[in-house]
Scaffold this motif. Structure first.
Motif, PDB file in Angstrom:
ATOM      1  N   VAL A  41       4.179   6.886  -9.291  1.00  0.00           N
ATOM      2  CA  VAL A  41       4.503   6.496  -7.917  1.00  0.00           C
ATOM      3  C   VAL A  41       5.906   5.898  -7.873  1.00  0.00           C
ATOM      4  O   VAL A  41       6.727   6.238  -7.018  1.00  0.00           O
ATOM      5  CB  VAL A  41       3.464   5.479  -7.368  1.00  0.00           C
ATOM      6  CG1 VAL A  41       3.962   4.817  -6.099  1.00  0.00           C
ATOM      7  CG2 VAL A  41       2.122   6.154  -7.138  1.00  0.00           C
ATOM      8  N   LEU A  42       6.197   5.032  -8.816  1.00  0.00           N
ATOM      9  CA  LEU A  42       7.488   4.348  -8.843  1.00  0.00           C
ATOM     10  C   LEU A  42       8.662   5.312  -9.025  1.00  0.00           C
ATOM     11  O   LEU A  42       9.713   5.117  -8.415  1.00  0.00           O
ATOM     12  CB  LEU A  42       7.483   3.297  -9.958  1.00  0.00           C
ATOM     13  CG  LEU A  42       8.218   2.002  -9.698  1.00  0.00           C
ATOM     14  CD1 LEU A  42       7.744   1.321  -8.436  1.00  0.00           C
ATOM     15  CD2 LEU A  42       8.099   1.073 -10.882  1.00  0.00           C
ATOM     16  N   THR A  43       8.481   6.328  -9.844  1.00  0.00           N
ATOM     17  CA  THR A  43       9.589   7.279 -10.068  1.00  0.00           C
ATOM     18  C   THR A  43       9.988   8.000  -8.792  1.00  0.00           C
ATOM     19  O   THR A  43      11.117   8.479  -8.683  1.00  0.00           O
ATOM     20  CB  THR A  43       9.254   8.340 -11.139  1.00  0.00           C
ATOM     21  OG1 THR A  43       8.144   9.127 -10.708  1.00  0.00           O
ATOM     22  CG2 THR A  43       8.989   7.712 -12.488  1.00  0.00           C
TER      23      THR A  43
ATOM     24  N   GLY B 255       0.482  -4.307 -11.712  1.00  0.00           N
ATOM     25  CA  GLY B 255       1.195  -4.517 -10.456  1.00  0.00           C
ATOM     26  C   GLY B 255       2.685  -4.580 -10.716  1.00  0.00           C
ATOM     27  O   GLY B 255       3.133  -5.085 -11.752  1.00  0.00           O
ATOM     28  N   VAL B 256       3.464  -4.046  -9.779  1.00  0.00           N
ATOM     29  CA  VAL B 256       4.921  -4.046  -9.890  1.00  0.00           C
ATOM     30  C   VAL B 256       5.498  -4.730  -8.658  1.00  0.00           C
ATOM     31  O   VAL B 256       5.134  -4.402  -7.529  1.00  0.00           O
ATOM     32  CB  VAL B 256       5.491  -2.614  -9.974  1.00  0.00           C
ATOM     33  CG1 VAL B 256       7.007  -2.644 -10.118  1.00  0.00           C
ATOM     34  CG2 VAL B 256       4.853  -1.823 -11.103  1.00  0.00           C
ATOM     35  N   ILE B 257       6.387  -5.661  -8.896  1.00  0.00           N
ATOM     36  CA  ILE B 257       7.083  -6.365  -7.821  1.00  0.00           C
ATOM     37  C   ILE B 257       8.570  -6.083  -7.971  1.00  0.00           C
ATOM     38  O   ILE B 257       9.130  -6.217  -9.064  1.00  0.00           O
ATOM     39  CB  ILE B 257       6.855  -7.898  -7.908  1.00  0.00           C
ATOM     40  CG1 ILE B 257       5.376  -8.243  -8.022  1.00  0.00           C
ATOM     41  CG2 ILE B 257       7.525  -8.599  -6.727  1.00  0.00           C
ATOM     42  CD1 ILE B 257       4.514  -7.791  -6.892  1.00  0.00           C
TER      43      ILE B 257
ATOM     44  N   THR C 181      11.951  -9.792  -1.718  1.00  0.00           N
ATOM     45  CA  THR C 181      10.914  -8.918  -2.262  1.00  0.00           C
ATOM     46  C   THR C 181      10.872  -7.671  -1.394  1.00  0.00           C
ATOM     47  O   THR C 181      10.651  -7.750  -0.193  1.00  0.00           O
ATOM     48  CB  THR C 181       9.540  -9.621  -2.239  1.00  0.00           C
ATOM     49  OG1 THR C 181       9.653 -10.857  -2.950  1.00  0.00           O
ATOM     50  CG2 THR C 181       8.466  -8.746  -2.870  1.00  0.00           C
ATOM     51  N   PHE C 182      11.112  -6.524  -2.005  1.00  0.00           N
ATOM     52  CA  PHE C 182      11.163  -5.274  -1.248  1.00  0.00           C
ATOM     53  C   PHE C 182      10.114  -4.267  -1.708  1.00  0.00           C
ATOM     54  O   PHE C 182       9.932  -3.230  -1.078  1.00  0.00           O
ATOM     55  CB  PHE C 182      12.559  -4.629  -1.336  1.00  0.00           C
ATOM     56  CG  PHE C 182      12.876  -4.094  -2.703  1.00  0.00           C
ATOM     57  CD1 PHE C 182      12.672  -2.747  -2.988  1.00  0.00           C
ATOM     58  CD2 PHE C 182      13.362  -4.913  -3.695  1.00  0.00           C
ATOM     59  CE1 PHE C 182      12.947  -2.243  -4.244  1.00  0.00           C
ATOM     60  CE2 PHE C 182      13.646  -4.422  -4.958  1.00  0.00           C
ATOM     61  CZ  PHE C 182      13.435  -3.080  -5.234  1.00  0.00           C
ATOM     62  N   LEU C 183       9.400  -4.594  -2.768  1.00  0.00           N
ATOM     63  CA  LEU C 183       8.432  -3.641  -3.304  1.00  0.00           C
ATOM     64  C   LEU C 183       7.248  -4.382  -3.891  1.00  0.00           C
ATOM     65  O   LEU C 183       7.428  -5.331  -4.650  1.00  0.00           O
ATOM     66  CB  LEU C 183       9.117  -2.784  -4.385  1.00  0.00           C
ATOM     67  CG  LEU C 183       8.239  -1.752  -5.060  1.00  0.00           C
ATOM     68  CD1 LEU C 183       8.732  -0.357  -4.687  1.00  0.00           C
ATOM     69  CD2 LEU C 183       8.291  -1.913  -6.565  1.00  0.00           C
ATOM     70  N   THR C 184       6.052  -3.976  -3.511  1.00  0.00           N
ATOM     71  CA  THR C 184       4.818  -4.451  -4.142  1.00  0.00           C
ATOM     72  C   THR C 184       3.939  -3.218  -4.313  1.00  0.00           C
ATOM     73  O   THR C 184       3.457  -2.657  -3.329  1.00  0.00           O
ATOM     74  CB  THR C 184       4.079  -5.515  -3.297  1.00  0.00           C
ATOM     75  OG1 THR C 184       3.826  -4.997  -2.001  1.00  0.00           O
ATOM     76  CG2 THR C 184       4.876  -6.795  -3.184  1.00  0.00           C
ATOM     77  N   GLU C 185       3.781  -2.794  -5.532  1.00  0.00           N
ATOM     78  CA  GLU C 185       2.964  -1.620  -5.844  1.00  0.00           C
ATOM     79  C   GLU C 185       1.839  -2.031  -6.778  1.00  0.00           C
ATOM     80  O   GLU C 185       2.091  -2.575  -7.859  1.00  0.00           O
ATOM     81  CB  GLU C 185       3.806  -0.515  -6.507  1.00  0.00           C
ATOM     82  CG  GLU C 185       4.866   0.080  -5.611  1.00  0.00           C
ATOM     83  CD  GLU C 185       4.289   0.872  -4.440  1.00  0.00           C
ATOM     84  OE1 GLU C 185       3.088   1.193  -4.441  1.00  0.00           O
ATOM     85  OE2 GLU C 185       5.062   1.167  -3.523  1.00  0.00           O
ATOM     86  N   PHE C 186       0.614  -1.793  -6.330  1.00  0.00           N
ATOM     87  CA  PHE C 186      -0.559  -2.132  -7.121  1.00  0.00           C
ATOM     88  C   PHE C 186      -1.424  -0.884  -7.268  1.00  0.00           C
ATOM     89  O   PHE C 186      -1.499  -0.061  -6.339  1.00  0.00           O
ATOM     90  CB  PHE C 186      -1.382  -3.229  -6.432  1.00  0.00           C
ATOM     91  CG  PHE C 186      -0.612  -4.500  -6.141  1.00  0.00           C
ATOM     92  CD1 PHE C 186       0.469  -4.895  -6.917  1.00  0.00           C
ATOM     93  CD2 PHE C 186      -0.984  -5.300  -5.084  1.00  0.00           C
ATOM     94  CE1 PHE C 186       1.160  -6.071  -6.643  1.00  0.00           C
ATOM     95  CE2 PHE C 186      -0.311  -6.475  -4.802  1.00  0.00           C
ATOM     96  CZ  PHE C 186       0.770  -6.861  -5.584  1.00  0.00           C
TER      97      PHE C 186
END
Length: 162
Positions: free
Chosen positions: A40-42, A133-135, A152-157
């Motif tokens: 997802v992050l890529t 989790g990625v912040i 904070t611009f990204l919170t991916e869980f």
């Protein structure tokens, strides 16, 4: 501008008698979550300039999966013994010591230090950063040592994609 991604290691196993905490491996769920979130992050962010991981097996394995997914050379992955600590003090020191030649960094670490760090330096309060989790936090500075209040611009869980 400096961009920091902080990743809590993926879900690890407690099912091994006599194994030291530092050596605990990822569970199958943790491995799957690391691939899920890193993929997802890529699609959302550019490859960070530097990857740094705690020396704990579970953090290092998570970092290796992200490195693979981002096509980041494992030979460039930096391993930090000081990140195997459960306070934000060592995380802060690690971030503030980053080379200013890096505009972005991704750090793989542990629960308490991450939650404390993102609440101290980010703009969104998070009760708890879950496993894998990625912040993402942006800082309006050219020097890592000067980071203060970031955005904070990204919170991916993982749960966002299951």
């Amino acid at each position: 501008m400096k961009t920091l991604y902080i990743v809590r290691h993926a879900k690890s196993s407690w099912n091994y008698e006599g194994i030291k905490d530092i050596d605990r491996p990822l569970k199958k769920r943790g491995i799957n979550d690391a691939y899920l979130v890193s993929n997802v992050l890529t699609k959302k962010v550019a490859t960070p300039d530097v990857f740094i991981s705690s020396c704990a097996n579970r953090a290092l394995h998570t970092a290796m999966i992200f490195s693979y997914t981002f096509n980041y050379p494992l030979t460039n992955l930096k391993i930090s013994k000081s990140l195997y600590n459960f306070s934000d003090g060592y995380l802060i020191k690690t971030v503030k010591a980053l080379d200013d030649g890096f505009d972005s960094a991704i750090i793989f670490s542990h629960d308490h230090g991450i939650s404390d760090f993102v609440n101290k330096f980010g703009s969104i309060f998070l009760d708890h950063v879950p496993t894998c989790g990625v912040i993402g936090i942006k800082f309006t500075t050219n020097h890592w040592k000067n980071i203060k209040n970031g955005t904070t611009f990204l919170t991916e869980f993982p749960k966002h994609y299951k």
